[in-house]
Design a protein around this motif. Structure first.
Motif, PDB file in Angstrom:
ATOM      1  N   LYS A   4     -14.708  32.992   4.251  1.00 14.52           N
ATOM      2  CA  LYS A   4     -15.904  32.204   4.515  1.00 14.52           C
ATOM      3  C   LYS A   4     -15.551  30.935   5.269  1.00 14.52           C
ATOM      4  CE  LYS A   4     -17.724  32.903   0.028  1.00 14.52           C
ATOM      5  NZ  LYS A   4     -18.372  32.320  -1.117  1.00 14.52           N
ATOM      6  N   LEU A   5     -16.468  30.526   6.124  1.00 11.46           N
ATOM      7  CA  LEU A   5     -16.407  29.193   6.728  1.00 11.46           C
ATOM      8  C   LEU A   5     -17.338  28.319   5.910  1.00 11.46           C
ATOM      9  CD1 LEU A   5     -16.692  29.839  10.572  1.00 11.46           C
ATOM     10  CD2 LEU A   5     -14.731  28.906   9.356  1.00 11.46           C
ATOM     11  N   LYS A  29     -23.433  26.027  15.689  1.00  8.73           N
ATOM     12  CA  LYS A  29     -22.216  26.714  15.257  1.00  8.73           C
ATOM     13  C   LYS A  29     -22.443  28.232  15.200  1.00  8.73           C
ATOM     14  CE  LYS A  29     -19.850  23.147  12.478  1.00  8.73           C
ATOM     15  NZ  LYS A  29     -20.123  22.036  13.325  1.00  8.73           N
TER      16      LYS A  29
END
Length: 140
Positions: A4-5, A29
């Motif tokens: 995950k970011l 993003k």
């Protein structure tokens, strides 16, 4: 190693000049990451509505965005007054926003309904006098 970011945003209360910056940053993003435009739209709308609610009602708070392989989770946490009646707050057009906020074009009572409409999952955890945490997921 996480798959995950994670992005964190501090939201200032009563600062309508900066309201929407976090959701706009996430939108940008996601575009760079090549996420589907329909997913981006849902995330941007749901997060923006939550962000504005934090500015209007809760003196700001914190938003954590977790971008996983098939899901985007937004966790909006504040230490505001809490939501007295969630069912009432979920009604389109119901608002507790003060008149000066309405004069700015905010507080039309569409925040929570739009957050639910544009997310695939939404949970509201609120305690009067302590604050509210809204968790929303958008799947892709």
């Amino acid at each position: 190693m996480s798959d995950k970011l994670i992005f964190n945003y501090q939201i200032s209360g009563d600062d309508f000049t900066r309201a929407g910056e976090a959701s706009s940053d996430v939108k940008n993003k996601l575009k760079i990451m090549g996420i589907d435009n329909n997913v981006i739209r849902k995330v941007a709308i749901a997060m923006y509505e939550g962000e504005i609610n934090m500015v209007i009602h809760a003196n700001g708070g914190n938003i954590t965005v977790e971008i996983g392989p098939d899901n985007i989770r937004m966790i909006l946490a504040d230490t505001g007054p809490g939501i007295a009646d969630i069912d009432k707050a979920m009604e389109q057009g119901y608002s507790t926003a003060p008149e000066e906020v309405r004069a700015l074009g905010f507080g039309a009572g569409m925040g929570l309904p739009n957050m639910k409409k544009y997310s695939d999952y939404m949970d509201i955890d609120t305690t009067i006098g302590v604050g509210t945490t809204v968790t929303m997921d958008v799947h892709f």
